[in-house]
Write a protein that holds these residues in place. Structure first.
Motif, PDB file in Angstrom:
ATOM      1  N   SER A 181      25.118  18.583 -21.180  1.00 21.82           N
ATOM      2  CA  SER A 181      24.240  17.896 -22.683  1.00 21.82           C
ATOM      3  C   SER A 181      23.443  19.163 -22.786  1.00 21.82           C
ATOM      4  CB  SER A 181      22.707  18.637 -22.130  1.00 21.82           C
ATOM      5  OG  SER A 181      21.405  17.966 -23.021  1.00 21.82           O
ATOM      6  N   ILE A 182      24.071  18.448 -24.896  1.00 25.94           N
ATOM      7  CA  ILE A 182      24.367  20.203 -25.837  1.00 25.94           C
ATOM      8  C   ILE A 182      22.788  19.363 -26.768  1.00 25.94           C
ATOM      9  CG2 ILE A 182      25.377  20.910 -27.816  1.00 25.94           C
ATOM     10  CD1 ILE A 182      26.180  22.018 -24.772  1.00 25.94           C
ATOM     11  N   SER A 183      22.093  20.139 -27.015  1.00 27.84           N
ATOM     12  CA  SER A 183      21.731  19.873 -28.549  1.00 27.84           C
ATOM     13  C   SER A 183      22.282  20.394 -30.291  1.00 27.84           C
ATOM     14  CB  SER A 183      20.238  20.448 -28.390  1.00 27.84           C
ATOM     15  OG  SER A 183      19.486  19.823 -27.309  1.00 27.84           O
ATOM     16  N   PHE A 184      21.984  19.749 -30.744  1.00 27.11           N
ATOM     17  CA  PHE A 184      23.015  20.279 -32.449  1.00 27.11           C
ATOM     18  C   PHE A 184      21.401  20.168 -33.165  1.00 27.11           C
ATOM     19  CE2 PHE A 184      26.186  17.870 -29.294  1.00 27.11           C
ATOM     20  CZ  PHE A 184      27.406  18.742 -29.570  1.00 27.11           C
ATOM     21  N   GLU A 185      21.608  20.947 -33.972  1.00 25.06           N
ATOM     22  CA  GLU A 185      20.527  21.492 -35.100  1.00 25.06           C
ATOM     23  C   GLU A 185      20.777  20.418 -35.765  1.00 25.06           C
ATOM     24  OE1 GLU A 185      17.503  25.064 -35.789  1.00 25.06           O
ATOM     25  OE2 GLU A 185      19.308  25.847 -36.650  1.00 25.06           O
ATOM     26  N   GLY A 186      19.526  20.014 -36.971  1.00 22.52           N
ATOM     27  CA  GLY A 186      20.035  19.491 -37.841  1.00 22.52           C
ATOM     28  C   GLY A 186      21.202  18.075 -38.553  1.00 22.52           C
ATOM     29  N   VAL A 187      21.202  17.623 -37.409  1.00 22.15           N
ATOM     30  CA  VAL A 187      21.679  16.148 -36.726  1.00 22.15           C
ATOM     31  C   VAL A 187      21.139  15.170 -36.139  1.00 22.15           C
ATOM     32  CG1 VAL A 187      23.917  17.092 -35.137  1.00 22.15           C
ATOM     33  CG2 VAL A 187      24.267  15.248 -36.859  1.00 22.15           C
ATOM     34  N   ARG A 188      21.174  13.972 -35.919  1.00 23.10           N
ATOM     35  CA  ARG A 188      20.729  13.001 -35.133  1.00 23.10           C
ATOM     36  C   ARG A 188      21.568  12.677 -34.102  1.00 23.10           C
ATOM     37  NH1 ARG A 188      20.023   8.308 -37.112  1.00 23.10           N
ATOM     38  NH2 ARG A 188      18.683   7.714 -35.563  1.00 23.10           N
ATOM     39  N   SER A 189      21.442  12.815 -33.075  1.00 20.18           N
ATOM     40  CA  SER A 189      22.495  12.160 -32.231  1.00 20.18           C
ATOM     41  C   SER A 189      23.295  10.693 -32.618  1.00 20.18           C
ATOM     42  CB  SER A 189      21.631  12.244 -31.053  1.00 20.18           C
ATOM     43  OG  SER A 189      20.564  11.072 -30.946  1.00 20.18           O
ATOM     44  N   GLU A 190      22.688   9.844 -32.824  1.00 20.64           N
ATOM     45  CA  GLU A 190      22.820   8.971 -33.240  1.00 20.64           C
ATOM     46  C   GLU A 190      24.053   8.863 -34.494  1.00 20.64           C
ATOM     47  OE1 GLU A 190      22.168   3.636 -33.560  1.00 20.64           O
ATOM     48  OE2 GLU A 190      21.088   5.498 -33.509  1.00 20.64           O
ATOM     49  N   VAL A 191      23.944   9.591 -35.136  1.00 23.42           N
ATOM     50  CA  VAL A 191      24.462  10.245 -36.477  1.00 23.42           C
ATOM     51  C   VAL A 191      25.976  10.491 -36.015  1.00 23.42           C
ATOM     52  CG1 VAL A 191      25.475  11.072 -38.651  1.00 23.42           C
ATOM     53  CG2 VAL A 191      23.361  10.222 -38.246  1.00 23.42           C
ATOM     54  N   LEU A 192      25.829  12.272 -35.292  1.00 23.29           N
ATOM     55  CA  LEU A 192      27.117  12.325 -34.935  1.00 23.29           C
ATOM     56  C   LEU A 192      27.770  11.730 -33.626  1.00 23.29           C
ATOM     57  CD1 LEU A 192      28.387  15.109 -34.149  1.00 23.29           C
ATOM     58  CD2 LEU A 192      27.167  15.927 -33.137  1.00 23.29           C
ATOM     59  N   LEU A 193      27.363  10.455 -32.877  1.00 22.20           N
ATOM     60  CA  LEU A 193      27.892  10.032 -31.971  1.00 22.20           C
ATOM     61  C   LEU A 193      29.062   9.287 -32.123  1.00 22.20           C
ATOM     62  CD1 LEU A 193      26.424   8.742 -28.967  1.00 22.20           C
ATOM     63  CD2 LEU A 193      27.560   7.270 -30.126  1.00 22.20           C
ATOM     64  N   HIS A 194      28.353   8.395 -33.532  1.00 20.63           N
ATOM     65  CA  HIS A 194      29.744   7.602 -34.130  1.00 20.63           C
ATOM     66  C   HIS A 194      30.262   7.911 -34.860  1.00 20.63           C
ATOM     67  CE1 HIS A 194      27.206   3.973 -32.983  1.00 20.63           C
ATOM     68  NE2 HIS A 194      26.169   4.341 -33.266  1.00 20.63           N
ATOM     69  N   ALA A 195      30.347   9.090 -35.362  1.00 21.65           N
ATOM     70  CA  ALA A 195      31.053  10.023 -36.365  1.00 21.65           C
ATOM     71  C   ALA A 195      31.815  10.349 -35.488  1.00 21.65           C
ATOM     72  CB  ALA A 195      30.390  11.652 -36.725  1.00 21.65           C
ATOM     73  N   LEU A 196      31.967  11.325 -34.490  1.00 21.06           N
ATOM     74  CA  LEU A 196      32.728  11.503 -32.809  1.00 21.06           C
ATOM     75  C   LEU A 196      33.383   9.777 -32.919  1.00 21.06           C
ATOM     76  CD1 LEU A 196      30.606  13.497 -30.682  1.00 21.06           C
ATOM     77  CD2 LEU A 196      32.448  14.429 -32.005  1.00 21.06           C
TER      78      LEU A 196
END
Length: 384
Positions: free
Chosen positions: A298-313
């Protein structure tokens, strides 16, 4: 490149398992309750699966109950045991980071008049043993603690918990949600003091829609599915023979060359935890070694919403999870992340990477390269 890092949600079935399931659906498709040879073959397949699963746990095959999956196994364990033992008391203990199939079932039992104590966890997700000790009272009939947390991979000290419970009161029943642990750990219910253990086939490269519940032969439990009396009247209904046969084979495969399979997952986890340090503003909620399961990071990414990053990946062919896939498509803020003290700003900025036997370090390298490319852009966009 396509990279599947969502194995805690579900795994790809083994080719051998898929082949067996197809055979049981198209060739040996009899009803196991039928008395002709087709029924006998189906019944033999069910018995073989029970024997193979029991062998992995060193328990009796008659102590294996087949279900439709992990959620039903957890429901059966909690509701069936609570109702069968309510004369002994109405108090249940669980951790505060249980899976929804446990947490929501306990909420239902509270509506029926049972009292539930939820144990706090530390920053690594481990239950407060002192609170557990102090919570046990004469009315306590059941303790339910997950073996491995599905979001962060925290591995609970189940044998220590079992020993503590039964030292205080040997009549208390200990249920373990082993859905993320079965196939990743050597589990010995008799030795660890576990009287009920839930598992789900699609978490260990078996088919979906089938699971099992280990029930110690001394445990009193009531059914909540009634009908033709299959499985010793504990769960009526025609058995899912293709699924059960496939699960039995997947279980046998999971514990063949077990250390080699586990070491592969451990290496992937440790490699991911090491490489993620190269990216600024990332915080791991999982730990190396035995304190955390080998397949979950489990990784937390500062400054970005998880759903946004999930769909970018996802756009780059990388599939991960922003929480438990079993809760809903739009999960609420994670109680697990809150429980371990993750900063408020990171609660909606966390992804779960979970590995299976088909993943490679090369896939992790690709994922890290993509994250290094995406995060600066997404962070600028989010701030804007």
């Amino acid at each position: 490149m396509e990279v599947y890092f969502d194995n805690s949600a579900t795994t790809r079935s083994l080719d051998s398992v898929a082949k067996l399931v197809l055979k049981m659906m198209t060739e040996e498709y009899g009803n196991p309750s039928a008395r002709h040879i087709m029924g006998v073959k189906a019944e033999q397949a069910v018995k073989q699966a029970a024997q193979d699963i029991a062998a992995t746990l060193k328990v009796k095959d008659k102590e294996i109950l087949f279900t439709s999956g992990g959620s039903e196994s957890n429901n059966m364990a909690l509701i069936g045991t609570a109702l069968a033992n309510k004369r002994g008391g109405n108090h249940i203990i669980a951790s505060s980071i249980e899976h929804p199939s446990v947490y929501n079932t306990l909420s239902y039992l509270e509506e029926l008049g049972f009292r539930v104590t939820y144990l706090k966890v530390d920053e690594k997700g481990h239950v407060d043993m002192d609170m557990l000790k102090n919570s046990i009272c004469p009315e306590t009939i059941l303790v339910s603690i997950m073996y491995v947390n599905n979001e962060i991979g925290a591995a609970e000290p189940v044998e220590e918990i079992g020993k503590l419970i039964h030292t205080i009161n040997p009549n208390i029943i200990f249920h373990v949600d082993g859905i993320q642990a079965y196939g990743k750990y050597i589990i010995r219910p008799k030795k660890q003091g576990i009287q009920l253990l839930s598992a789900s086939a699609h978490k260990f490269h078996g088919p979906k829609g089938v699971g099992f519940l280990y029930i110690d032969e001394k445990v009193k439990i009531k059914p909540f599915i009634y009908g033709g009396g299959q499985q010793k009247n504990l769960r009526s209904g025609t058995e899912n023979v293709p699924g059960i046969a496939g699960m039995g084979l997947a279980a046998k495969e999971a514990y063949t060359n077990f250390e080699e399979k586990r070491d592969h997952l451990c290496q992937l986890k440790d490699y991911m935890l090491e490489r993620i340090k190269e990216i600024e503003g990332t915080y791991a909620n999982s730990y190396p070694g035995l304190e955390s399961a080998p397949q979950v990071v489990s990784i937390s990414f500062e400054g970005v919403r998880s759903e946004v990053l999930l769909h970018a990946l996802e756009d780059r062919g990388i599939y991960v999870s922003s929480g438990s896939a079993c809760s809903s498509n739009h999960p609420d803020v994670s109680g697990t992340l809150q429980g371990i003290g993750v900063k408020r700003s990171l609660l909606d900025a966390t992804l779960r990477f979970s590995f299976g036997r088909f993943n490679t370090k090369g896939e992790i390298d690709y994922c890290i390269d993509v994250l290094k490319e995406l995060l600066p852009v997404l962070r600028r966009y989010q701030r804007g």
